[in-house]
Design an enzyme around this catalytic site. Structure first.
Site, short mmCIF file in Angstrom:
data_model
loop_
_atom_site.label_atom_id
_atom_site.label_comp_id
_atom_site.label_asym_id
_atom_site.label_seq_id
_atom_site.Cartn_x
_atom_site.Cartn_y
_atom_site.Cartn_z
N LYS A 45 10.72 7.18 -8.08
CA LYS A 45 10.66 5.75 -7.83
C LYS A 45 11.73 5.28 -6.84
CE LYS A 45 7.08 4.84 -10.34
NZ LYS A 45 5.80 4.49 -9.67
N SER A 104 6.00 0.07 -8.34
CA SER A 104 7.17 0.85 -8.75
C SER A 104 7.51 0.46 -10.20
CB SER A 104 8.34 0.60 -7.80
OG SER A 104 9.46 1.37 -8.15
N TYR A 131 11.76 10.82 -13.14
CA TYR A 131 10.95 9.61 -12.92
C TYR A 131 11.68 8.69 -11.95
CZ TYR A 131 8.21 5.43 -14.02
OH TYR A 131 7.41 4.32 -13.94
#
Length: 280
Positions: A153, A135, A149
């Site tokens: 994650k 991650s 993004y």
């Protein structure tokens, strides 16, 4: 005889490539997936059958399962699954195209979910194993200009946190790796940005875009050292649920969690006041 067998996605460059190099050099066996099959020709020539290769684009969800199944069938067992493939997409949420959003979530969220779900039956059947999800500090802290993004994650971290509890009875352990900036090709190679909107030019999201474009600002993280710690984490029992790498990652996550906890504690009285009285 090889020591362990590792399955690594996105092994053509960055952490994936470095991990394959370090593991093969110490005598481990590596099953590597990549989008360009010739990217590891040098390692294949050097290590032969200790390097198993398969072409895989993480957005091809049906192929993810078939590649995982084939790897277990041909290799017999796999000790560690490393979900590494991914890339960064940056720009304000409004600036990104629908196609960019779909591709980002398919690569960084749906693909890793399919990978882990595909591996679980095999890991249960062999009596256990380790899953390592790569991650970022952006899985717990956020910056403007990284909304999609972060969405991927944060999503994969929540998934892995829950799955870790589900599969612990089967001897399957999970580690989420949260590196900060590292000198790989992530920022100046694989990272993508959305079309710029003038309205965001002088906003925090616009500043993030400018920082990404500034090649004079180099990340402080040493990717080779980070990979060493990732590999070593597979020998830790119990497995660390999270592995924070890089001073920038540590500081960002600590600040984000501290601020979040402070805000939650300030609402304790309100939260408890909404419960029904005992016995109702």
């Amino acid at each position: 005889m090889f020591r362990k067998t590792w399955f690594i996605t996105g092994a053509n460059s960055g952490f994936g490539r470095l991990m394959a190099e370090q593991l093969l050099s110490r005598g481990d066996r590596v099953a590597a997936t990549l989008r360009k099959m010739d990217a590891l020709d040098d390692l294949k020539t050097r290590y032969g059958d200790n390097l198993w290769l398969a072409e895989l684009d993480m957005t091809d969800l049906s192929r993810v399962r078939s590649v995982v199944d084939r790897a277990f069938t041909e290799l017999g067992s796999i000790d560690v699954i490393v979900s590494n493939a991914g890339y960064g997409l940056f720009g304000a949420a409004e600036e990104l195209t629908d196609e960019q959003v779909d591709h980002q979530l398919a690569t960084n969220l749906e693909g890793p979910i399919r990978l882990i779900r595909s591996a679980l039956p095999h890991l249960r059947a062999q009596g256990g194993g380790r899953i390592i999800q790569i991650s970022t500090f952006g899985g717990q802290a956020t910056l403007p200009g990284g909304s999609l993004y972060h969405a991927g994650k944060w999503g994969i971290e929540g998934f892995c946190d829950a799955v870790a509890q589900e599969v612990a009875p089967f001897g399957i352990d999970m580690t989420i790796v949260e590196p900060g900036g590292a000198r790989t090709n992530f920022r100046f190679g694989s990272a993508r940005v959305g079309p710029a909107l003038e309205a965001y030019e002088n906003t925090p999201a616009g500043m993030t875009r400018k920082i990404l474009a500034d090649t004079s600002r180099l990340p402080i993280g040493d990717p080779a050292k980070m990979v060493e710690f990732i590999i070593e984490s597979a020998n830790q029992h119990p497995a660390p649920r999270r592995l924070v790498l890089g001073s920038d990652s540590y500081m960002m996550i600590e600040r984000a969690l501290s601020e979040r906890l402070e805000a939650i504690r300030a609402q304790k009285e309100i939260a408890f006041s909404t419960d029904l009285p005992p016995g109702v």
